[in-house]
Design a protein around this motif. Structure first.
Motif, PDB file in Angstrom:
ATOM      1  N   ARG A 299       6.223   1.650   4.011  1.00 53.15           N
ATOM      2  CA  ARG A 299       6.615   1.922   4.945  1.00 53.15           C
ATOM      3  C   ARG A 299       6.430   1.187   6.131  1.00 53.15           C
ATOM      4  O   ARG A 299       7.310   1.163   7.855  1.00 53.15           O
ATOM      5  N   ILE A 300       5.671  -0.301   5.653  1.00 46.26           N
ATOM      6  CA  ILE A 300       5.515  -1.532   7.228  1.00 46.26           C
ATOM      7  C   ILE A 300       5.908  -2.659   6.772  1.00 46.26           C
ATOM      8  O   ILE A 300       6.490  -2.796   5.933  1.00 46.26           O
ATOM      9  N   LYS A 301       7.198  -2.904   8.365  1.00 42.82           N
ATOM     10  CA  LYS A 301       8.183  -3.871   7.794  1.00 42.82           C
ATOM     11  C   LYS A 301       7.554  -4.824   7.170  1.00 42.82           C
ATOM     12  O   LYS A 301       6.208  -5.791   8.158  1.00 42.82           O
ATOM     13  N   ASP A 302       7.921  -5.526   6.095  1.00 40.11           N
ATOM     14  CA  ASP A 302       7.586  -7.094   5.528  1.00 40.11           C
ATOM     15  C   ASP A 302       6.439  -7.405   5.412  1.00 40.11           C
ATOM     16  O   ASP A 302       5.798  -8.225   5.124  1.00 40.11           O
ATOM     17  N   TRP A 303       6.150  -5.804   4.634  1.00 42.52           N
ATOM     18  CA  TRP A 303       4.582  -5.912   3.974  1.00 42.52           C
ATOM     19  C   TRP A 303       3.092  -6.628   5.305  1.00 42.52           C
ATOM     20  O   TRP A 303       2.873  -6.813   5.226  1.00 42.52           O
ATOM     21  N   LYS A 304       3.470  -6.481   6.296  1.00 44.59           N
ATOM     22  CA  LYS A 304       2.884  -6.639   7.124  1.00 44.59           C
ATOM     23  C   LYS A 304       1.551  -5.942   8.335  1.00 44.59           C
ATOM     24  O   LYS A 304       1.651  -5.210   8.965  1.00 44.59           O
ATOM     25  N   ILE A 305       0.494  -5.444   7.016  1.00 41.34           N
ATOM     26  CA  ILE A 305      -0.144  -4.199   7.215  1.00 41.34           C
ATOM     27  C   ILE A 305      -1.599  -4.923   7.506  1.00 41.34           C
ATOM     28  O   ILE A 305      -1.964  -5.966   6.742  1.00 41.34           O
ATOM     29  N   GLY A 306      -2.252  -4.339   7.884  1.00 38.26           N
ATOM     30  CA  GLY A 306      -4.075  -4.127   7.940  1.00 38.26           C
ATOM     31  C   GLY A 306      -4.414  -2.789   7.654  1.00 38.26           C
ATOM     32  O   GLY A 306      -3.641  -2.600   6.612  1.00 38.26           O
ATOM     33  N   ILE A 307      -6.187  -3.159   6.973  1.00 34.24           N
ATOM     34  CA  ILE A 307      -6.168  -2.240   6.652  1.00 34.24           C
ATOM     35  C   ILE A 307      -6.337  -0.931   6.830  1.00 34.24           C
ATOM     36  O   ILE A 307      -6.158   0.572   6.329  1.00 34.24           O
ATOM     37  N   PHE A 308      -6.039  -0.561   8.485  1.00 32.00           N
ATOM     38  CA  PHE A 308      -5.854   0.267   9.289  1.00 32.00           C
ATOM     39  C   PHE A 308      -3.899   1.094   9.143  1.00 32.00           C
ATOM     40  O   PHE A 308      -3.801   2.133   8.276  1.00 32.00           O
ATOM     41  N   ASP A 309      -3.224   0.467   7.961  1.00 32.59           N
ATOM     42  CA  ASP A 309      -1.893   0.088   8.198  1.00 32.59           C
ATOM     43  C   ASP A 309      -1.764   1.208   6.761  1.00 32.59           C
ATOM     44  O   ASP A 309      -1.426   2.712   6.314  1.00 32.59           O
ATOM     45  N   THR A 310      -2.480   0.473   5.520  1.00 34.12           N
ATOM     46  CA  THR A 310      -2.231   0.283   4.449  1.00 34.12           C
ATOM     47  C   THR A 310      -2.375   1.874   4.277  1.00 34.12           C
ATOM     48  O   THR A 310      -2.293   2.509   3.318  1.00 34.12           O
ATOM     49  N   ILE A 311      -4.344   2.768   5.157  1.00 34.54           N
ATOM     50  CA  ILE A 311      -4.784   3.393   4.428  1.00 34.54           C
ATOM     51  C   ILE A 311      -4.445   4.575   5.437  1.00 34.54           C
ATOM     52  O   ILE A 311      -3.576   5.548   4.264  1.00 34.54           O
ATOM     53  N   ALA A 312      -3.383   4.160   6.929  1.00 42.09           N
ATOM     54  CA  ALA A 312      -1.926   5.438   7.208  1.00 42.09           C
ATOM     55  C   ALA A 312      -1.129   5.785   6.639  1.00 42.09           C
ATOM     56  O   ALA A 312      -0.913   6.634   5.904  1.00 42.09           O
ATOM     57  N   ASP A 313      -0.688   4.149   5.614  1.00 44.47           N
ATOM     58  CA  ASP A 313       0.602   4.270   4.278  1.00 44.47           C
ATOM     59  C   ASP A 313       0.036   4.997   3.257  1.00 44.47           C
ATOM     60  O   ASP A 313       0.425   4.668   2.370  1.00 44.47           O
ATOM     61  N   ASN A 314      -0.638   5.942   2.662  1.00 45.25           N
ATOM     62  CA  ASN A 314      -1.027   6.919   1.494  1.00 45.25           C
ATOM     63  C   ASN A 314      -1.764   5.446   0.781  1.00 45.25           C
ATOM     64  O   ASN A 314      -0.638   5.019  -0.335  1.00 45.25           O
ATOM     65  N   ALA A 315      -2.934   4.484   1.332  1.00 43.22           N
ATOM     66  CA  ALA A 315      -2.600   3.317   0.525  1.00 43.22           C
ATOM     67  C   ALA A 315      -1.318   2.445  -0.235  1.00 43.22           C
ATOM     68  O   ALA A 315      -1.285   1.503  -1.438  1.00 43.22           O
ATOM     69  N   SER A 316      -0.740   2.197   0.687  1.00 42.64           N
ATOM     70  CA  SER A 316       1.054   1.473   0.124  1.00 42.64           C
ATOM     71  C   SER A 316       0.812   2.181  -1.603  1.00 42.64           C
ATOM     72  O   SER A 316       1.435   1.656  -2.226  1.00 42.64           O
ATOM     73  N   SER A 317       1.197   3.957  -1.446  1.00 44.39           N
ATOM     74  CA  SER A 317       1.351   4.383  -2.657  1.00 44.39           C
ATOM     75  C   SER A 317       3.572   4.412  -3.276  1.00 44.39           C
ATOM     76  O   SER A 317       4.023   4.333  -2.019  1.00 44.39           O
ATOM     77  N   GLY A 318       3.378   4.481  -3.540  1.00 47.48           N
ATOM     78  CA  GLY A 318       5.010   3.965  -4.224  1.00 47.48           C
ATOM     79  C   GLY A 318       4.893   4.950  -5.880  1.00 47.48           C
ATOM     80  O   GLY A 318       6.092   6.156  -5.675  1.00 47.48           O
ATOM     81  N   GLY A 319       4.838   4.326  -6.596  1.00 46.24           N
ATOM     82  CA  GLY A 319       5.430   5.103  -7.882  1.00 46.24           C
ATOM     83  C   GLY A 319       4.535   5.136  -8.659  1.00 46.24           C
ATOM     84  O   GLY A 319       3.401   3.988  -9.173  1.00 46.24           O
ATOM     85  N   VAL A 320       4.032   5.745 -10.404  1.00 47.93           N
ATOM     86  CA  VAL A 320       3.185   5.685 -11.444  1.00 47.93           C
ATOM     87  C   VAL A 320       4.447   5.820 -12.664  1.00 47.93           C
ATOM     88  O   VAL A 320       4.928   6.794 -12.970  1.00 47.93           O
ATOM     89  N   ILE A 321       4.159   4.732 -13.627  1.00 44.13           N
ATOM     90  CA  ILE A 321       5.114   4.798 -14.802  1.00 44.13           C
ATOM     91  C   ILE A 321       3.083   4.573 -15.933  1.00 44.13           C
ATOM     92  O   ILE A 321       3.168   3.619 -15.748  1.00 44.13           O
ATOM     93  N   LEU A 322       2.918   5.639 -16.545  1.00 40.85           N
ATOM     94  CA  LEU A 322       1.837   6.032 -17.787  1.00 40.85           C
ATOM     95  C   LEU A 322       2.540   5.740 -19.533  1.00 40.85           C
ATOM     96  O   LEU A 322       4.037   5.921 -19.398  1.00 40.85           O
ATOM     97  N   GLY A 323       1.760   4.726 -20.051  1.00 40.86           N
ATOM     98  CA  GLY A 323       1.638   4.805 -21.578  1.00 40.86           C
ATOM     99  C   GLY A 323       1.588   5.775 -21.374  1.00 40.86           C
ATOM    100  O   GLY A 323       1.216   7.017 -21.596  1.00 40.86           O
ATOM    101  N   SER A 324       1.870   5.702 -22.975  1.00 38.92           N
ATOM    102  CA  SER A 324       2.362   7.175 -24.273  1.00 38.92           C
ATOM    103  C   SER A 324       1.308   6.921 -25.093  1.00 38.92           C
ATOM    104  O   SER A 324       1.319   7.868 -25.987  1.00 38.92           O
ATOM    105  N   CYS A 325       0.333   6.787 -25.158  1.00 38.76           N
ATOM    106  CA  CYS A 325      -1.000   5.856 -26.368  1.00 38.76           C
ATOM    107  C   CYS A 325      -2.135   6.259 -25.900  1.00 38.76           C
ATOM    108  O   CYS A 325      -2.741   5.100 -25.570  1.00 38.76           O
ATOM    109  N   PRO A 326      -2.946   7.257 -25.477  1.00 39.79           N
ATOM    110  CA  PRO A 326      -3.343   7.111 -25.377  1.00 39.79           C
ATOM    111  C   PRO A 326      -5.290   7.318 -25.813  1.00 39.79           C
ATOM    112  O   PRO A 326      -4.912   6.989 -27.165  1.00 39.79           O
TER     113      PRO A 326
END
Length: 264
Positions: free
Chosen positions: A142-169
């Motif tokens: 959520r930070i423009k142009d990915w111009k992040i430091g460690i403070f930015d990415t932590i505050a931004d939920n570790a740059s989380s977006g989405g998760v896709i899991l495979g189907s064979c455990p």
């Protein structure tokens, strides 16, 4: 500082709502500790859960040297995975879900027992894992142009977006996490190769780090929760219409499909 924490959290939440990234937070909080960044993250998680979302796991970010070099940081961080972040493989994911997405291949842990740090050992972490799955994480900022430091990415939920899991455990004792190799294809083109050993020496080390880091914060890693330990390669930009396949030795494949621009 509570007012400043809520102000930063509100700005990030607005970025989700408006699909407009914001300026980096670091210049506005030059002397703030990483504990403040995690409080900003937690304020957003509380907003999501109060609106009905559910925490379904955690991610370790910035766990590989490749990602740390790419992002200009020197340590891991963690974020929360909520129910709304999980998407079915092969099913188109609405293009409007993300602002500036990148893709990462990972080995996902699914826990069968709780893990409570500090003091968790690799043996205890391994015993807590029910099975592993191939996974793709869509990281986003959520930070423009990915111009992040460690403070930015932590505050931004570790740059989380989405998760896709495979189907064979697969049971943890059926593969060597360190030596598991990975090929990452985007639209049929091989863009990266990697191995589990790129993630803090072993993805299991990332799980140990997470348990021992969140434990003093009063957080237990719960049975059934998914833990993403970190990327086996660098992070690669993706766009609407892209098809991404990660093939991980001993685990098989996982596929993510991003919907076209007309799919919201």
């Amino acid at each position: 500082m509570d007012i400043a924490v809520q102000k930063a959290a509100d700005r990030l939440l607005d970025a989700y709502r408006t699909a407009e990234p914001i300026d980096p937070l670091t210049p506005e909080y030059p002397d703030a500790s990483l504990e403040v960044a995690y409080r900003i993250q937690q304020a957003q998680v509380e907003q999501w859960t109060s609106a009905g979302d559910v925490v379904k796991g955690h991610k370790v970010g910035l766990a590989s040297r490749a990602i740390q070099r790419q992002m200009g940081v020197d340590q891991p961080d963690f974020g929360h995975l909520t129910q709304s972040m999980f998407h079915l493989e092969h099913h188109p994911i609405a293009s409007g879900t993300f602002l500036q997405p990148r893709i990462e291949p990972e080995i996902a842990f699914v826990l069968g027992r709780p893990l409570v740090g500090p003091g968790v050992t690799a043996a205890e972490a391994a015993r807590a894992v029910d099975f592993v799955l191939p996974a793709l994480e869509i990281v986003d900022s959520r930070i423009k142009d990915w111009k992040i430091g460690i403070f930015d990415t932590i505050a931004d939920n570790a740059s989380s977006g989405g998760v896709i899991l495979g189907s064979c455990p697969v049971s943890l004792d059926q593969l060597d996490l360190r030596l598991a190799g990975c090929n990452l294809h985007i639209n049929g083109e091989l863009v990266a190769t990697g191995a589990g050993g790129a993630v803090l020496g072993s993805p299991l080390s990332a799980l140990v780090w997470l348990a021992n880091t969140v434990g003093p914060l009063g957080v237990t890693l719960e049975p059934g929760h998914v833990v993403l330990p970190g990327s086996m390669t660098g992070a690669y930009p993706v766009a609407p219409g892209d098809s991404i396949v990660a093939t991980i030795s001993g685990l098989g494949t996982v596929t993510a499909v991003l919907g076209g621009k007309d799919e919201q």
